[in-house]
Motif scaffolding. Sequence first.
Motif, PDB file in Angstrom:
ATOM      1  N   ASN A  75      76.880 -17.011  56.843  1.00  0.00           N
ATOM      2  CA  ASN A  75      76.133 -16.052  57.662  1.00  0.00           C
ATOM      3  C   ASN A  75      76.634 -16.061  59.094  1.00  0.00           C
ATOM      4  N   ILE A  76      76.187 -15.078  59.861  1.00  0.00           N
ATOM      5  CA  ILE A  76      76.658 -14.919  61.237  1.00  0.00           C
ATOM      6  C   ILE A  76      76.163 -16.044  62.139  1.00  0.00           C
ATOM      7  N   ASP A  77      75.012 -16.638  61.802  1.00  0.00           N
ATOM      8  CA  ASP A  77      74.517 -17.747  62.618  1.00  0.00           C
ATOM      9  C   ASP A  77      75.483 -18.924  62.574  1.00  0.00           C
ATOM     10  N   GLY A  78      76.039 -19.184  61.391  1.00  0.00           N
ATOM     11  CA  GLY A  78      77.022 -20.256  61.280  1.00  0.00           C
ATOM     12  C   GLY A  78      78.262 -19.956  62.087  1.00  0.00           C
ATOM     13  N   VAL A  79      78.701 -18.684  62.043  1.00  0.00           N
ATOM     14  CA  VAL A  79      79.869 -18.275  62.828  1.00  0.00           C
ATOM     15  C   VAL A  79      79.625 -18.524  64.314  1.00  0.00           C
ATOM     16  N   LYS A  80      78.482 -18.102  64.804  1.00  0.00           N
ATOM     17  CA  LYS A  80      78.183 -18.251  66.236  1.00  0.00           C
ATOM     18  C   LYS A  80      78.079 -19.713  66.634  1.00  0.00           C
ATOM     19  N   ARG A  81      77.530 -20.529  65.757  1.00  0.00           N
ATOM     20  CA  ARG A  81      77.423 -21.964  66.040  1.00  0.00           C
ATOM     21  C   ARG A  81      78.814 -22.598  66.153  1.00  0.00           C
ATOM     22  N   ILE A  82      79.694 -22.245  65.227  1.00  0.00           N
ATOM     23  CA  ILE A  82      81.055 -22.790  65.266  1.00  0.00           C
ATOM     24  C   ILE A  82      81.794 -22.282  66.503  1.00  0.00           C
ATOM     25  N   GLU A  83      81.599 -21.016  66.847  1.00  0.00           N
ATOM     26  CA  GLU A  83      82.231 -20.483  68.052  1.00  0.00           C
ATOM     27  C   GLU A  83      81.751 -21.219  69.296  1.00  0.00           C
ATOM     28  N   SER A  84      80.483 -21.591  69.320  1.00  0.00           N
ATOM     29  CA  SER A  84      79.967 -22.342  70.472  1.00  0.00           C
ATOM     30  C   SER A  84      80.581 -23.734  70.536  1.00  0.00           C
TER      31      SER A  84
END
Length: 362
Positions: A75-84
């Motif tokens: 999901n996109i939440d995982g993507v954003k967490r990894i990007e952070s």
Amino acid sequence: MPEQLARGYHSLLVAIQESPFGTIEELAKLSGTSKPTAVRRIRELQARRLFVVKPLLNNRNLGFDFFDIFLETSNIDGVKRIESIGEKHPYTAYSGRCFGAINGVLLQFRTPSGTKPLIESLAQHLVDDKTALSYRFVPVEDGHTTYTDLSLKGWDQVNLSWKFDWEDWFNKDVKLIDFPKETSEVGSALEWFDDKDAQILFEVMHGERRKNLEILKALKDRGINITPQTFSRRYQMLKEQCFSGHRVTFDPSVFDIYNNLVIVGRGSSDRIQELQSKLHTRPIPFQSSMRASGPNFLWSIRLQSRHLSALLSNLYSYLDWLEVSIIDYSHSHLYFVWPGNYDSEKHEWRKDREFMVDDVLT
């Protein structure tokens, strides 16, 4: 860049590519324009960051390992967490949101030699806490990298498109090149490298086509005071021992090169060597980098969408296996070597677990 501006500035961009550090007089001559016109146009191009000249780092001499890791998410939440995490980590070199064979994030790290296990520990933590579904390193970190640059001679100025015959490129034979392995001692430059060198390195990674006085002013604005004499001497040492070349990059809007592919493949070692030999001997007109080790390779390439089919169809015949991911340009980031990572007392980059894992996760 508006179409009419791209048309009017085409010859100057070609000149900059051919001579990244050329004087105004040299660029004006190469582009067939007057000196005042060249000055005005270069200033406008630089102000709008439509091109930049950057050094290619000699990671080995600087004491770095360089490697790629895909983190797959659901999901996109995982993507954003990894990007952070990529944003916060002190040794991230690149972060790109990817879709295709892998849906998630591609992270490239430039870490102190021998610290890859710490990155693996970080990745495993992200899997354990359900941020990522899985992670995978691309097994090419010890391989040779072949670069190609955007060649504006392949740009059709009339039709505003790229011309390149992929069939011809793949089918023509080339002499195989035995690319030499690096033999210098890992971290050899760190014998003389100090805090101010780290600051200079960070600044010139933003762009090298500036006068020394401009770079000195940028350093001073960040509170770093270096005399012109010291700067010239240290900058020259960096060029000789810490840079392996230079690259001119263009804003993708100028020449319709938004599509950035990451291709991971495997084939016979001879076939992969042949691909790299082709790139070296007959460079394609698109910006790319291929890092290969034995039968494995990772090829990052930015090109116009109309070329995707011809590239992939021909490439597939070379390989036993490949997978393709598209990098979202608007969600990709390059990171520079952060000066605060350097421990001047130990003459090495910080590499403790607290710095590289624990602090990043908090």
